[in-house]
Design a protein around this motif. Structure first.
Motif, PDB file in Angstrom:
ATOM      1  N   LEU A 130      -4.432  70.319  73.859  1.00  0.00           N
ATOM      2  CA  LEU A 130      -3.549  71.359  73.328  1.00  0.00           C
ATOM      3  C   LEU A 130      -4.188  72.742  73.408  1.00  0.00           C
ATOM      4  O   LEU A 130      -3.482  73.754  73.362  1.00  0.00           O
ATOM      5  N   ASP A 131      -5.523  72.799  73.557  1.00  0.00           N
ATOM      6  CA  ASP A 131      -6.186  74.085  73.749  1.00  0.00           C
ATOM      7  C   ASP A 131      -5.793  74.728  75.072  1.00  0.00           C
ATOM      8  O   ASP A 131      -6.025  75.919  75.286  1.00  0.00           O
ATOM      9  N   PRO A 261     -15.886  75.690  81.860  1.00  0.00           N
ATOM     10  CA  PRO A 261     -16.846  76.295  80.924  1.00  0.00           C
ATOM     11  C   PRO A 261     -16.775  75.697  79.523  1.00  0.00           C
ATOM     12  O   PRO A 261     -17.809  75.520  78.865  1.00  0.00           O
ATOM     13  N   ALA A 262     -15.559  75.358  79.058  1.00  0.00           N
ATOM     14  CA  ALA A 262     -15.421  74.772  77.719  1.00  0.00           C
ATOM     15  C   ALA A 262     -16.051  73.391  77.659  1.00  0.00           C
ATOM     16  O   ALA A 262     -16.701  73.026  76.674  1.00  0.00           O
ATOM     17  N   LEU A 268     -19.868  68.034  77.087  1.00  0.00           N
ATOM     18  CA  LEU A 268     -19.029  66.970  77.635  1.00  0.00           C
ATOM     19  C   LEU A 268     -19.359  66.843  79.122  1.00  0.00           C
ATOM     20  O   LEU A 268     -18.731  67.451  79.980  1.00  0.00           O
ATOM     21  N   VAL A 269     -20.361  66.029  79.409  1.00  0.00           N
ATOM     22  CA  VAL A 269     -20.941  65.949  80.749  1.00  0.00           C
ATOM     23  C   VAL A 269     -20.014  65.232  81.726  1.00  0.00           C
ATOM     24  O   VAL A 269     -19.858  65.647  82.872  1.00  0.00           O
ATOM     25  N   PHE A 270     -19.401  64.134  81.286  1.00  0.00           N
ATOM     26  CA  PHE A 270     -18.571  63.285  82.151  1.00  0.00           C
ATOM     27  C   PHE A 270     -17.171  63.259  81.554  1.00  0.00           C
ATOM     28  O   PHE A 270     -16.942  62.684  80.496  1.00  0.00           O
ATOM     29  N   VAL A 271     -16.232  63.904  82.245  1.00  0.00           N
ATOM     30  CA  VAL A 271     -14.862  64.063  81.748  1.00  0.00           C
ATOM     31  C   VAL A 271     -13.882  63.721  82.862  1.00  0.00           C
ATOM     32  O   VAL A 271     -14.102  64.067  84.026  1.00  0.00           O
TER      33      VAL A 271
END
Length: 320
Positions: A130-131, A261-262, A268-271
Protein backbone atom coordinates in the motif's frame (compact mmCIF):
# COMPACT_ATOMS: atom_id res chain seq x y z
CA UNK A 1 35.12 -15.82 4.23
CA UNK A 2 33.44 -18.93 5.63
CA UNK A 3 30.13 -18.31 7.38
CA UNK A 4 28.10 -20.37 9.84
CA UNK A 5 24.56 -20.30 8.49
CA UNK A 6 21.42 -21.34 10.38
CA UNK A 7 18.35 -21.82 8.21
CA UNK A 8 14.99 -21.43 9.94
CA UNK A 9 12.67 -23.35 7.65
CA UNK A 10 10.14 -26.12 7.30
CA UNK A 11 11.30 -29.77 7.58
CA UNK A 12 13.94 -30.77 5.04
CA UNK A 13 11.97 -33.95 4.38
CA UNK A 14 9.05 -32.00 2.88
CA UNK A 15 10.78 -29.75 0.36
CA UNK A 16 10.56 -30.10 -3.41
CA UNK A 17 14.18 -29.83 -4.45
CA UNK A 18 13.27 -29.15 -8.08
CA UNK A 19 11.93 -25.69 -7.27
CA UNK A 20 12.55 -24.84 -3.62
CA UNK A 21 14.32 -21.49 -3.18
CA UNK A 22 15.57 -22.29 0.34
CA UNK A 23 17.18 -25.49 -0.92
CA UNK A 24 18.86 -23.55 -3.74
CA UNK A 25 20.24 -21.08 -1.20
CA UNK A 26 21.58 -23.92 0.95
CA UNK A 27 23.29 -25.50 -2.06
CA UNK A 28 24.87 -22.17 -2.96
CA UNK A 29 26.02 -21.60 0.62
CA UNK A 30 27.76 -24.99 0.67
CA UNK A 31 29.42 -24.29 -2.67
CA UNK A 32 30.99 -21.20 -1.11
CA UNK A 33 32.35 -23.14 1.83
CA UNK A 34 29.75 -21.97 4.33
CA UNK A 35 28.50 -24.47 6.92
CA UNK A 36 24.72 -24.94 7.07
CA UNK A 37 22.46 -25.85 10.00
CA UNK A 38 18.72 -26.45 9.94
CA UNK A 39 16.27 -25.61 12.73
CA UNK A 40 12.53 -25.36 13.24
CA UNK A 41 11.15 -22.01 14.38
CA UNK A 42 9.30 -23.83 17.19
CA UNK A 43 12.63 -24.60 18.85
CA UNK A 44 13.55 -20.94 19.44
CA UNK A 45 14.09 -20.14 23.11
CA UNK A 46 15.02 -16.88 24.83
CA UNK A 47 16.44 -16.56 28.34
CA UNK A 48 18.43 -13.77 30.02
CA UNK A 49 19.49 -12.12 26.80
CA UNK A 50 20.40 -15.39 25.06
CA UNK A 51 18.52 -16.71 22.02
CA UNK A 52 18.94 -20.39 21.21
CA UNK A 53 17.53 -23.01 18.86
CA UNK A 54 17.79 -26.76 18.40
CA UNK A 55 19.69 -27.11 15.15
CA UNK A 56 21.32 -29.89 13.15
CA UNK A 57 24.32 -29.49 10.83
CA UNK A 58 23.18 -30.55 7.37
CA UNK A 59 24.59 -31.33 3.95
CA UNK A 60 22.37 -31.00 0.90
CA UNK A 61 22.70 -32.37 -2.60
CA UNK A 62 20.55 -32.23 -5.71
CA UNK A 63 19.59 -35.90 -5.67
CA UNK A 64 15.88 -36.68 -5.61
CA UNK A 65 15.05 -38.93 -2.66
CA UNK A 66 18.49 -38.47 -1.12
CA UNK A 67 18.75 -34.70 -0.96
CA UNK A 68 20.11 -34.20 2.55
CA UNK A 69 22.15 -35.74 5.33
CA UNK A 70 21.70 -34.39 8.82
CA UNK A 71 23.54 -34.79 12.10
CA UNK A 72 21.81 -34.86 15.48
CA UNK A 73 19.96 -31.79 16.69
CA UNK A 74 21.64 -29.86 19.48
CA UNK A 75 21.13 -26.53 21.16
CA UNK A 76 23.00 -23.66 19.53
CA UNK A 77 23.44 -20.03 20.53
CA UNK A 78 22.30 -17.80 17.67
CA UNK A 79 25.03 -15.27 18.50
CA UNK A 80 28.04 -17.37 19.51
CA UNK A 81 27.51 -20.24 17.05
CA UNK A 82 26.01 -18.47 14.04
CA UNK A 83 27.00 -15.67 11.64
CA UNK A 84 23.83 -15.58 9.50
CA UNK A 85 20.24 -16.67 10.07
CA UNK A 86 18.05 -17.23 7.01
CA UNK A 87 14.41 -16.80 8.06
CA UNK A 88 12.77 -19.03 5.47
CA UNK A 89 9.83 -20.84 7.05
CA UNK A 90 6.64 -20.59 5.02
CA UNK A 91 3.77 -18.39 6.18
CA UNK A 92 0.98 -18.10 7.43
CA UNK A 93 1.94 -14.70 8.71
CA UNK A 94 0.31 -15.21 12.10
CA UNK A 95 1.15 -14.53 15.75
CA UNK A 96 3.67 -17.37 15.71
CA UNK A 97 5.46 -15.80 12.77
CA UNK A 98 5.30 -12.35 14.35
CA UNK A 99 6.67 -13.67 17.65
CA UNK A 100 9.62 -15.24 15.81
CA UNK A 101 10.46 -11.87 14.28
CA UNK A 102 10.44 -10.26 17.74
CA UNK A 103 12.83 -12.91 19.05
CA UNK A 104 15.17 -12.74 16.05
CA UNK A 105 15.20 -8.95 16.30
CA UNK A 106 17.15 -9.45 19.55
CA UNK A 107 20.11 -10.49 17.38
CA UNK A 108 20.45 -7.05 15.80
CA UNK A 109 24.05 -5.88 15.64
CA UNK A 110 25.35 -9.37 16.47
CA UNK A 111 24.05 -11.92 13.95
CA UNK A 112 22.75 -10.98 10.51
CA UNK A 113 19.16 -12.10 9.92
CA UNK A 114 17.89 -12.22 6.32
CA UNK A 115 15.40 -10.82 5.68
CA UNK A 116 15.56 -8.29 8.53
CA UNK A 117 12.97 -9.56 11.03
CA UNK A 118 11.63 -6.16 12.09
CA UNK A 119 11.12 -5.21 8.46
CA UNK A 120 9.43 -8.53 7.69
CA UNK A 121 7.05 -7.96 10.59
CA UNK A 122 6.29 -4.40 9.45
CA UNK A 123 5.96 -5.24 5.76
CA UNK A 124 3.43 -8.06 5.29
CA UNK A 125 2.89 -8.76 1.60
CA UNK A 126 -0.52 -7.20 1.07
CA UNK A 127 0.01 -4.28 3.47
CA UNK A 128 3.52 -3.02 2.64
CA UNK A 129 2.43 -2.78 -0.99
CA UNK A 130 0.00 0.00 0.00
CA UNK A 131 3.04 2.29 0.30
CA UNK A 132 3.17 2.10 -3.49
CA UNK A 133 -0.56 2.52 -4.17
CA UNK A 134 0.14 4.53 -7.35
CA UNK A 135 1.15 1.25 -9.02
CA UNK A 136 -1.70 -0.87 -7.64
CA UNK A 137 -5.16 -1.63 -9.03
CA UNK A 138 -8.06 -0.12 -7.03
CA UNK A 139 -7.92 -1.84 -3.64
CA UNK A 140 -10.16 -2.11 -0.61
CA UNK A 141 -9.16 -3.58 2.76
CA UNK A 142 -12.31 -4.00 4.82
CA UNK A 143 -14.55 -6.36 6.73
CA UNK A 144 -18.00 -4.72 6.61
CA UNK A 145 -20.10 -5.94 3.71
CA UNK A 146 -21.49 -2.41 3.27
CA UNK A 147 -17.98 -1.15 2.47
CA UNK A 148 -17.44 -3.98 0.00
CA UNK A 149 -20.76 -3.33 -1.78
CA UNK A 150 -19.91 0.37 -2.07
CA UNK A 151 -16.49 -0.52 -3.53
CA UNK A 152 -18.13 -2.94 -5.97
CA UNK A 153 -20.54 -0.24 -7.08
CA UNK A 154 -17.59 2.04 -7.87
CA UNK A 155 -15.81 -0.79 -9.71
CA UNK A 156 -18.51 -2.87 -11.43
CA UNK A 157 -17.54 -6.22 -12.82
CA UNK A 158 -15.98 -9.27 -11.24
CA UNK A 159 -14.07 -8.84 -7.97
CA UNK A 160 -11.22 -10.79 -6.43
CA UNK A 161 -11.30 -11.47 -2.69
CA UNK A 162 -8.15 -12.48 -0.79
CA UNK A 163 -7.15 -13.22 2.79
CA UNK A 164 -5.02 -10.28 3.91
CA UNK A 165 -2.24 -12.52 5.20
CA UNK A 166 -2.64 -15.49 2.86
CA UNK A 167 0.07 -16.95 0.66
CA UNK A 168 0.58 -19.11 -2.40
CA UNK A 169 -2.76 -18.12 -3.94
CA UNK A 170 -4.69 -20.01 -1.26
CA UNK A 171 -8.33 -18.93 -0.75
CA UNK A 172 -8.16 -16.29 -3.50
CA UNK A 173 -11.72 -16.18 -4.83
CA UNK A 174 -13.36 -14.60 -7.88
CA UNK A 175 -16.72 -12.96 -7.20
CA UNK A 176 -19.03 -12.58 -10.24
CA UNK A 177 -20.20 -9.17 -11.36
CA UNK A 178 -23.68 -9.71 -9.89
CA UNK A 179 -22.17 -10.25 -6.43
CA UNK A 180 -24.48 -13.19 -5.85
CA UNK A 181 -22.06 -15.05 -3.56
CA UNK A 182 -20.57 -12.00 -1.85
CA UNK A 183 -22.53 -12.25 1.39
CA UNK A 184 -21.80 -15.95 1.85
CA UNK A 185 -18.10 -15.49 1.12
CA UNK A 186 -17.74 -12.64 3.58
CA UNK A 187 -19.41 -14.79 6.24
CA UNK A 188 -16.95 -17.57 5.42
CA UNK A 189 -13.91 -15.26 5.53
CA UNK A 190 -15.13 -13.57 8.72
CA UNK A 191 -15.32 -16.96 10.44
CA UNK A 192 -11.86 -18.00 9.21
CA UNK A 193 -9.91 -14.77 9.78
CA UNK A 194 -10.14 -12.00 12.39
CA UNK A 195 -8.40 -9.41 10.20
CA UNK A 196 -10.06 -7.51 7.33
CA UNK A 197 -9.94 -8.88 3.80
CA UNK A 198 -8.58 -7.51 0.52
CA UNK A 199 -10.77 -6.77 -2.52
CA UNK A 200 -9.71 -5.71 -6.02
CA UNK A 201 -11.36 -5.65 -9.45
CA UNK A 202 -10.67 -8.82 -11.40
CA UNK A 203 -7.94 -8.01 -13.91
CA UNK A 204 -8.56 -9.62 -17.28
CA UNK A 205 -4.84 -9.27 -17.97
CA UNK A 206 -4.25 -12.20 -15.59
CA UNK A 207 -4.81 -14.50 -18.57
CA UNK A 208 -1.53 -13.10 -19.94
CA UNK A 209 0.22 -13.97 -16.71
CA UNK A 210 1.31 -12.74 -13.32
CA UNK A 211 4.97 -11.75 -13.35
CA UNK A 212 7.22 -12.64 -10.40
CA UNK A 213 10.17 -10.23 -10.28
CA UNK A 214 12.97 -10.93 -7.82
CA UNK A 215 14.97 -8.07 -6.34
CA UNK A 216 18.22 -8.65 -4.45
CA UNK A 217 19.26 -5.81 -2.17
CA UNK A 218 16.97 -3.53 -4.16
CA UNK A 219 18.25 -4.51 -7.62
CA UNK A 220 16.39 -6.60 -10.22
CA UNK A 221 17.84 -10.12 -10.39
CA UNK A 222 15.36 -11.63 -12.84
CA UNK A 223 11.75 -12.48 -13.56
CA UNK A 224 9.40 -15.18 -14.76
CA UNK A 225 5.87 -14.94 -16.08
CA UNK A 226 3.37 -17.30 -14.43
CA UNK A 227 0.26 -18.25 -16.39
CA UNK A 228 -2.87 -19.87 -14.98
CA UNK A 229 -3.39 -23.57 -15.62
CA UNK A 230 -6.48 -25.02 -17.27
CA UNK A 231 -9.69 -24.10 -15.46
CA UNK A 232 -7.94 -21.65 -13.10
CA UNK A 233 -7.58 -17.89 -12.87
CA UNK A 234 -4.81 -18.10 -10.24
CA UNK A 235 -1.35 -18.20 -11.74
CA UNK A 236 0.59 -19.29 -8.65
CA UNK A 237 2.81 -22.27 -9.41
CA UNK A 238 1.46 -23.90 -6.25
CA UNK A 239 -2.04 -23.67 -7.74
CA UNK A 240 -1.24 -25.31 -11.07
CA UNK A 241 0.18 -22.30 -12.89
CA UNK A 242 3.17 -22.67 -15.19
CA UNK A 243 6.21 -20.48 -15.76
CA UNK A 244 7.64 -18.99 -18.92
CA UNK A 245 10.53 -16.69 -19.79
CA UNK A 246 9.85 -12.97 -19.81
CA UNK A 247 11.35 -9.49 -19.85
CA UNK A 248 10.32 -6.35 -17.97
CA UNK A 249 8.08 -3.65 -19.38
CA UNK A 250 9.02 0.03 -18.91
CA UNK A 251 6.28 0.27 -16.26
CA UNK A 252 7.71 -2.73 -14.38
CA UNK A 253 11.18 -1.18 -14.52
CA UNK A 254 9.67 1.99 -13.04
CA UNK A 255 8.03 -0.01 -10.24
CA UNK A 256 11.30 -1.76 -9.40
CA UNK A 257 13.19 1.53 -9.39
CA UNK A 258 10.64 2.97 -6.97
CA UNK A 259 10.76 -0.05 -4.65
CA UNK A 260 14.49 -0.76 -4.72
CA UNK A 261 15.81 1.92 -2.32
CA UNK A 262 13.05 1.19 0.24
CA UNK A 263 13.78 -2.54 0.18
CA UNK A 264 17.52 -2.07 0.58
CA UNK A 265 17.10 0.45 3.41
CA UNK A 266 14.83 -1.98 5.29
CA UNK A 267 17.27 -4.88 5.05
CA UNK A 268 14.95 -6.81 2.75
CA UNK A 269 17.67 -8.60 0.80
CA UNK A 270 15.56 -11.20 -1.06
CA UNK A 271 12.16 -9.96 -2.26
CA UNK A 272 9.70 -11.15 -4.88
CA UNK A 273 7.12 -8.74 -6.27
CA UNK A 274 4.06 -9.67 -8.33
CA UNK A 275 2.90 -7.59 -11.29
CA UNK A 276 -0.14 -8.33 -13.48
CA UNK A 277 -0.50 -7.17 -17.08
CA UNK A 278 2.89 -5.47 -17.07
CA UNK A 279 1.59 -2.62 -14.91
CA UNK A 280 -0.39 -3.63 -11.79
CA UNK A 281 1.66 -4.24 -8.63
CA UNK A 282 -0.27 -6.63 -6.36
CA UNK A 283 2.16 -7.98 -3.73
CA UNK A 284 5.62 -7.46 -2.24
CA UNK A 285 6.71 -10.85 -0.89
CA UNK A 286 9.24 -10.59 1.94
CA UNK A 287 8.51 -13.48 4.33
CA UNK A 288 9.79 -16.43 2.29
CA UNK A 289 9.98 -15.43 -1.38
CA UNK A 290 10.23 -18.07 -4.09
CA UNK A 291 10.81 -18.26 -7.83
CA UNK A 292 14.59 -18.11 -8.14
CA UNK A 293 15.00 -21.68 -9.43
CA UNK A 294 12.59 -21.08 -12.33
CA UNK A 295 14.12 -17.68 -13.06
CA UNK A 296 17.60 -19.16 -13.30
CA UNK A 297 16.38 -22.08 -15.43
CA UNK A 298 14.89 -19.74 -18.03
CA UNK A 299 17.51 -16.99 -17.92
CA UNK A 300 20.73 -18.92 -17.32
CA UNK A 301 21.41 -16.74 -14.28
CA UNK A 302 22.60 -17.54 -10.75
CA UNK A 303 20.29 -15.72 -8.36
CA UNK A 304 21.45 -17.60 -5.23
CA UNK A 305 24.95 -16.28 -5.94
CA UNK A 306 23.61 -12.71 -6.08
CA UNK A 307 21.79 -13.24 -2.78
CA UNK A 308 24.90 -14.62 -1.09
CA UNK A 309 26.99 -11.76 -2.48
CA UNK A 310 24.56 -9.35 -0.80
CA UNK A 311 24.52 -11.35 2.45
CA UNK A 312 28.31 -11.50 2.59
CA UNK A 313 28.56 -7.74 2.03
CA UNK A 314 26.12 -7.06 4.85
CA UNK A 315 27.72 -9.57 7.19
CA UNK A 316 31.17 -8.09 6.52
CA UNK A 317 29.84 -4.61 7.30
CA UNK A 318 28.32 -5.95 10.53
CA UNK A 319 31.68 -7.39 11.61
CA UNK A 320 33.41 -4.08 10.92
Amino acid sequence: MSLRVAVQMDPLETINIAGDSSFALMLAAQARGHSVMHYDVKSLAYESGRLTAWAAPAKVQKVEGDHFAREDYRQIDLVKDVDVVLMRQDPPFDLSYITATHLLERLEGQTLVVNDPASVRNAPEKVFVLDFAQYMPPTLIARRIEDVRAFHARHPGDLVMKPLHGNGGKAVIRIPADGSNLGALIELFDNAWVEPHMFQPFLEEISEGDKRIVLVDGEVAGAINRRPGAGEFRSNLAQGGYAEATTLTPREEEICAALGPALKARGLVFVGIDVIGGKWLTEINVTSPTGIVAIDRFNGTDTPALIWDAIERRQSALRN
